[in-house]
Structures are given as C-alpha cells and as structure tokens.
Write a protein that holds these residues in place. Structure first.
Motif, PDB file in Angstrom:
ATOM      1  N   PRO A   1      -5.973  -1.607  -4.451  1.00  0.00           N
ATOM      2  CA  PRO A   1      -4.967  -1.471  -3.390  1.00  0.00           C
ATOM      3  C   PRO A   1      -5.549  -1.509  -1.993  1.00  0.00           C
ATOM      4  O   PRO A   1      -6.448  -0.733  -1.661  1.00  0.00           O
ATOM      5  CB  PRO A   1      -4.326  -0.113  -3.702  1.00  0.00           C
TER       6      PRO A   1
ATOM      7  N   GLY B   1      -0.566   7.266  -8.156  1.00  0.00           N
ATOM      8  CA  GLY B   1      -1.344   6.058  -7.904  1.00  0.00           C
ATOM      9  C   GLY B   1      -0.579   4.767  -8.068  1.00  0.00           C
ATOM     10  O   GLY B   1      -1.110   3.683  -7.801  1.00  0.00           O
ATOM     11  N   SER B   2       0.675   4.836  -8.494  1.00  0.00           N
ATOM     12  CA  SER B   2       1.469   3.624  -8.681  1.00  0.00           C
ATOM     13  C   SER B   2       1.944   3.086  -7.337  1.00  0.00           C
ATOM     14  O   SER B   2       2.029   3.811  -6.338  1.00  0.00           O
ATOM     15  CB  SER B   2       2.671   3.886  -9.592  1.00  0.00           C
ATOM     16  N   LEU B   3       2.256   1.794  -7.317  1.00  0.00           N
ATOM     17  CA  LEU B   3       2.621   1.089  -6.090  1.00  0.00           C
ATOM     18  C   LEU B   3       4.049   0.576  -6.235  1.00  0.00           C
ATOM     19  O   LEU B   3       4.278  -0.541  -6.701  1.00  0.00           O
ATOM     20  CB  LEU B   3       1.642  -0.066  -5.848  1.00  0.00           C
TER      21      LEU B   3
ATOM     22  N   THR C   1       0.808  -1.216   0.000  1.00  0.00           N
ATOM     23  CA  THR C   1       0.000   0.000   0.000  1.00  0.00           C
ATOM     24  C   THR C   1       0.842   1.267   0.000  1.00  0.00           C
ATOM     25  O   THR C   1       0.289   2.372   0.076  1.00  0.00           O
ATOM     26  CB  THR C   1      -0.995   0.031   1.182  1.00  0.00           C
TER      27      THR C   1
ATOM     28  N   ALA D   1       4.130   8.891   0.319  1.00  0.00           N
ATOM     29  CA  ALA D   1       3.967   7.538  -0.240  1.00  0.00           C
ATOM     30  C   ALA D   1       4.164   6.490   0.845  1.00  0.00           C
ATOM     31  O   ALA D   1       3.386   5.532   0.956  1.00  0.00           O
ATOM     32  CB  ALA D   1       4.964   7.319  -1.384  1.00  0.00           C
TER      33      ALA D   1
ATOM     34  N   LYS E   1       1.277   6.207   3.297  1.00  0.00           N
ATOM     35  CA  LYS E   1       0.144   5.403   2.841  1.00  0.00           C
ATOM     36  C   LYS E   1       0.378   3.913   3.085  1.00  0.00           C
ATOM     37  O   LYS E   1      -0.568   3.120   3.030  1.00  0.00           O
ATOM     38  CB  LYS E   1      -0.129   5.659   1.360  1.00  0.00           C
TER      39      LYS E   1
ATOM     40  N   GLU F   1       2.193   4.102  -1.800  1.00  0.00           N
ATOM     41  CA  GLU F   1       1.589   4.585  -3.049  1.00  0.00           C
ATOM     42  C   GLU F   1       2.095   5.974  -3.405  1.00  0.00           C
ATOM     43  O   GLU F   1       2.025   6.905  -2.603  1.00  0.00           O
ATOM     44  CB  GLU F   1       0.062   4.600  -2.902  1.00  0.00           C
TER      45      GLU F   1
END
Length: 362
Positions: A241, A124-126, A118, A337, A340, A120
């Motif tokens: 996700p 929106g990429s992981l 999660t 990131a 999240k 991120e």
C-alpha cells in the motif's frame, strides 16, 4: 459543500467519480454538486440523470475545479495540473509511488489530496481499492484468455484444455484480493493454477477457499523462477500500500518464459512487479518483449465502466458524504481510515509510504 465531478480525460477511461444516485444522496443533505457534461456517458449515465438527481451541469473542467472538492476516478493528467489550487480537496486514485511527475505537480499546487488506494481500515484492508482489485483480478484472466489466442499473438492455448489435452498454466504472484479473484476465474475456466505469496497465514486462508484446486506455494526466488518459466499466463498481483511494487520477475526470467506466453501485470499502476512491464492503454494494450506478450493497462476496470463505476462509488460515497458534511479536519479526525488516505497537503507529502518513495521531497 460544493463538489465537482469532471469528465475523465485518461485515454479510454469511461468511469465517473459519482453516479446519479450518489449525487442525489449528496444533494439531499444540502450539498451542491457540479457535473461536467457527458462525464457519465461512458458508464451509461446521461446528463439528464444527473440533472434529475439535483446536479448542475457545466461545460468546462475549469468550472468543476473551482469547487471545494473534486471527486473523480483517476489521477490528474498534465492538462489538469493548472486547475489544481490550495483551496481544493482532491479525492481520487493517485498511485503516487509510480509517478514523480504527478507527485511534484500535486505538491506545487498546494491542494489537499486524498488517495482512494491508501484509505486503510484497522485490519489493514483497503476498502476503496478492494472493489477495483476484485474487478482487475477477474479481468486479468478474462483478458489473458483472449490474448493467448493465436489471432491476438498468443500461444494459442485454451486455458481450460479439453479431455486429452492439458489445461493452460496460470501463475499468480500475490494472494491478496487481485490474486484471489484471478484464481477464481482461472479455476472456473479449468486452468492449472499456482499462487505464490510470502504470507503463510494468507496461504492457509487460500487453502480454505480453494482446497486442492489451486497449488499454493511459498514465494522465494527459486519458486518464482520455477513457476514462471512454465506459465502460459503470468498475473502480477503484488501490492504494498502506497509504495512502489517490488520487482519479482527480472528480465532474464522473462526471457526464459514460453514463446508467446502472456504477462498481465495488475501492479502496473504502482510501477509493476515484472521488470519488463510498462504502462499501456486500452487502445494499445499489448506489446512484446523477449518473445512474451505483455498487458500493462493501468486502468483495467475502465474496460467495464458500468460495473466498475457503481462498485467504486458504492465504496467511496460514505467517505465523500463524511468529507462534505464535516469538512476536512473533522472528517479526518473522526475517521482514522480516511486519515490514512491523506497523501499530500499544503505542499507536503503526508503518507509514510510515499515519503519513503520520494525522501528528497519529504
């Protein structure tokens, strides 16, 4: 910071949370790293490699979990639950939406738990899920081709076909990283490939990648039914996700598939996107339901640990270094990131998707 790296105890999980090169990067910055003996053996890293990198070897997981942060690969198993404690930062894959038992154990422990899957970025990429998704996507077709052979119980289909004989049909549910990589492998083998997705923008992007080599289909109940019935290999590649994967293929549709066709549900670690999917292991990867073979291994990249360990650590190390250098509060504040990735802290669920999955625990 004091950092521990345990030996993974999930069945036939040969990856390891840190490579010797990553240990060296940490120790050169003044951090202390403890590594459980033989933790890296399955991935091709000897205890001596870790010692040369500056790690201290210990023989028990208890010594590992006494440290401030534990960096590993897979979620804790029940045998590890008693080792968790409120002063611990756990940095690993968790996939909590698929396991109420694990979620309860982490809440009870009081530990701070950051999930790779999660983390991120703003687009929106992981970034910590992506390398394993690439590997899992490619393996889904590699394993698919293997289990479609008659000797493995499959239909006896050569995915690429030959002149005069039609190629096998590969249907991929989801056009994200897993689906794209699965399609690359299937196209490379010469299979007929269909990708279904509900995101028109993504379908347009996939056209730029594949051109006319892949049939790109907007996903509806009808289109899923039409494609799945004729599939030789069905790849489940759906991801929401942090949440449980939506079930796109129900039991009655599986029952209409070709006898001895194969399902590889890569979404199994998030509950699976096919109703008949259940978790399997590398030791016993395949089972049959409604006359269809199912591959449900939840840690597929563990089959190629030399490659997947390095790919994973290349992605996680910058975040590990940040946590070690700045500590938890400052690292999370500096890096949205990474923030999240926070799923559990001080007995509370933090990530919104996990909260939505277990509203009674929030």
């Amino acid at each position: 910071m004091r950092i521990g790296v345990p030996k993974e105890i999930k069945e036939q999980e040969f990856r390891v949370g840190l490579t010797p090169a990553a240990v060296r990067a940490l120790t050169e910055q003044g951090h202390q790293v403890w590594v459980e003996t033989q933790a890296g053996q399955g991935a091709g890293f000897a205890d001596e490699d870790y010692q040369k990198a500056g790690a201290k070897l210990v023989t028990t997981p208890q010594e590992i979990y006494q440290q401030e942060m534990v960096v590993k690969v897979k979620e804790p198993l029940p045998a590890e639950y008693p080792l968790l404690h409120p002063d611990l930062i756990l940095f690993t894959y968790l996939h909590l939406a698929a396991s109420r038992e694990l979620t309860l154990a982490l809440l009870k422990s009081g530990a701070t738990c950051i999930a790779y899957e999660t983390v991120e970025l703003t687009d929106g990429s992981l970034p910590l899920l992506m390398p394993m998704s690439v590997i899992a996507g490619r393996l889904s077709v590699q394993f698919g081709a293997h289990y479609l052979t008659r000797q493995q119980g499959g239909r006896g289909v050569l995915l690429g076909g030959i002149p005069g004989v039609s190629p096998g049909r590969v249907v991929i549910l989801g056009g994200g990283t897993v689906g794209t990589e699965a399609a690359k492998m299937a196209v490379g083998l010469g299979a007929r490939v269909q990708i279904l997705d509900i995101n028109l923008h993504r379908l347009n992007e996939l056209e730029l990648i594949f051109g006319s080599r892949v049939e790109l289909i907007y996903s509806t109940t009808q289109s899923v039914e039409d494609c799945v019935k004729d599939a030789d290999l069905l790849v489940g590649a759906v991801l929401v996700p942090g949440s449980r994967a939506p079930v796109l293929v129900k039991e009655d549709l599986v029952a209409q598939m070709r006898p001895r066709s194969l399902i590889v549900d890569v979404a199994v670690d998030q509950g699976g996107c096919i109703a008949t999917t259940r978790v399997t292991t590398h030791a016993q990867p395949v089972y049959e339901a409604f006359g269809v073979l199912h591959y449900g291994v939840a840690n597929m990249p563990g089959a190629v640990p030399w490659t997947s360990t390095q790919a994973l650590v290349n992605a996680t190390l910058p975040y590990t270094l940040k946590l070690a250098r700045f500590g938890l509060p400052a690292a999370l504040e500096q890096d949205p990131a990474l923030a999240k990735g926070l799923n559990v802290k001080a007995g509370k669920l933090i990530h919104p998707a996990v909260q939505a999955t277990f509203p009674d625990l929030s």
